[in-house]
Write an enzyme that holds these catalytic residues in place. Structure first.
Site, PDB file in Angstrom:
ATOM      1  N   CYS A 135       0.838  -1.207   0.000  1.00 42.36           N
ATOM      2  CA  CYS A 135       0.000   0.000   0.000  1.00 42.36           C
ATOM      3  C   CYS A 135       0.867   1.249   0.000  1.00 42.36           C
ATOM      4  O   CYS A 135       1.402   1.642   1.037  1.00 42.36           O
ATOM      5  CB  CYS A 135      -0.932  -0.002   1.204  1.00 42.36           C
ATOM      6  SG  CYS A 135      -1.951   1.474   1.296  1.00 42.36           S
ATOM      7  N   CYS A 138      -0.341   4.128   2.212  1.00 45.95           N
ATOM      8  CA  CYS A 138      -0.102   3.914   3.648  1.00 45.95           C
ATOM      9  C   CYS A 138       1.364   4.141   4.005  1.00 45.95           C
ATOM     10  O   CYS A 138       1.686   4.755   5.020  1.00 45.95           O
ATOM     11  CB  CYS A 138      -0.443   2.486   4.070  1.00 45.95           C
ATOM     12  SG  CYS A 138      -1.912   1.810   3.341  1.00 45.95           S
ATOM     13  N   ASP A 139       2.263   3.611   3.212  1.00 43.32           N
ATOM     14  CA  ASP A 139       3.667   3.532   3.626  1.00 43.32           C
ATOM     15  C   ASP A 139       4.630   4.401   2.821  1.00 43.32           C
ATOM     16  O   ASP A 139       5.809   4.502   3.159  1.00 43.32           O
ATOM     17  CB  ASP A 139       4.135   2.063   3.551  1.00 43.32           C
ATOM     18  CG  ASP A 139       3.320   1.182   4.491  1.00 43.32           C
ATOM     19  OD1 ASP A 139       2.942   1.670   5.569  1.00 43.32           O
ATOM     20  OD2 ASP A 139       3.057   0.023   4.153  1.00 43.32           O
TER      21      ASP A 139
END
Ligand code: NDP
Length: 313
Positions: A135, A138-139
């Protein structure tokens, strides 16, 4: 354990727990089964910095624990166990838990999520949370001014590569074929981005590094007589080779799209079966965020509440 409930929630990610918070506060006395991965996909990430309300960030596990506590505080009964079969052919609906226990439910909220596909390399597990991610939203932030690789050649891979190029100093796309599968506009976007280099006809076969990911082993034209092995240095390895919605047990009853996502009657959470609602990634191939899943969980609980009160259940 109860045999008859007004509201049964399957799945324990942000969609399931948000549905549980709303349903319990509306006195539906919901029962929630956690499924195979209690807490859902967020428990596989490290820091969550984009969930509103946590200015300092929070770990995925803590966030899910908080959501669980909030749902329990209003009376949600949370059980470990997995829905293994359903029968939506008559009412009340029937859901089998762990192949043995059948629960009758006036309403069912499905929030079983989707599972990111991985290549199946042992190194993906070895470096989980240490440079391997599925993701970018997200990261990606952890890779500012660093070098990353994105595996895949579809729309998701192009979108993630473009997003990462806004943060990282260099983005490789590792594409197994000699062309991209993505839509024309997405292809143009990655081809015109000077930070993105596409490695066509390359397969990732392993990762290396002492402290987290430091590089990837690649094979060009794998299996061909002119096959070539190379290593490139990277700090982050992002998988973007698709997701599998967890809908196997529903496919005989619910309308699914060609990939298997549950089709809902937007903007509601209604499926084609009365009294069955879907929320979160299981019904959303597009946004796939914790906060969007939570919003969908809220909608599903409100839809369930209205359904029950309209029928005096
Ligand atoms: P896709 O299935 O479209 O693409 C998957 C990509 O991963 C393909 O390039 C595929 O390669 C590659 N791949 C699959 N398995 C492997 C493997 N084992 N090793 C190496 N490469 C692999 O999935 P997406 O998630 O990209 O998209 C899913 C759907 O969502 C699509 O319909 C897409 O259009 C849509 N979508 C739309 C967006 C938008 O419009 N903005 C954004 C994101 C998704 P190969 O081509 O060789 O099979």
């Amino acid at each position: 354990m109860r045999n008859k409930v007004r509201c049964l929630i399957i799945g324990s990610g942000p969609a399931g727990y948000t549905a549980a918070i709303y349903a319990s506060r509306a006195n539906l006395e919901p029962v929630l089964y956690e499924g195979l991965q209690p807490g859902g996909q967020l428990t596989t990430t490290t820091e969550v910095e984009n969930f509103p309300g946590y200015p300092e960030g929070i770990t995925g596990t803590e966030l899910m624990e908080d959501l669980k506590k909030q749902a329990q505080r209003y009376g949600t009964e949370v059980y470990s166990g997995r829905a293994t079969a359903v029968d939506f052919s008559s009412r009340p609906h029937k859901v089998t838990i762990d192949n043995e226990h059948v629960i009758e439910a006036d309403t069912v909220i499905i929030s079983t999520g989707a599972t990111a596909k991985y290549l199946g390399l042992p190194d993906e597990t070895k470096y989980a949370g240490q440079g391997v991610s599925a993701c970018a939203t997200c990261d990606g932030f952890f890779y500012r001014k660093k070098t990353v690789a994105v595996v895949g050649g579809g729309d998701t891979a192009c979108e993630e590569a473009t997003y990462l190029a806004g943060l990282a100093s260099k983005v490789y796309m590792i594409v197994r074929k000699d062309h991209l599968r993505a839509s024309q506009i997405m292809q143009e976007r990655v081809m015109n981005n000077p930070k993105i280099e596409i490695l066509f006809e390359h397969n990732a076969v392993g990762l290396f590094g002492e402290n987290g990911v430091e590089g990837v082993h690649l094979v060009k034209r794998m299996g061909e007589p002119d096959e070539e092995k190379t290593d490139i240095a990277i700090d982050g390895f992002f998988l973007a080779i698709g997701h599998t919605p967890n809908t196997d047990i529903f496919k005989d009853f619910l309308e699914l799209d060609s990939v298997g996502y549950i089709i809902i009657d937007n903007p509601t959470s209604k499926t084609n079966v009365e009294g069955v609602f879907a929320a979160g990634d299981v019904a959303d191939s597009h946004y796939r965020q914790a906060i969007t899943a939570a919003g969908m969980g809220c909608r599903a609980a409100m839809d369930a509440e209205r359904y029950l009160s309209e029928r005096g259940l």
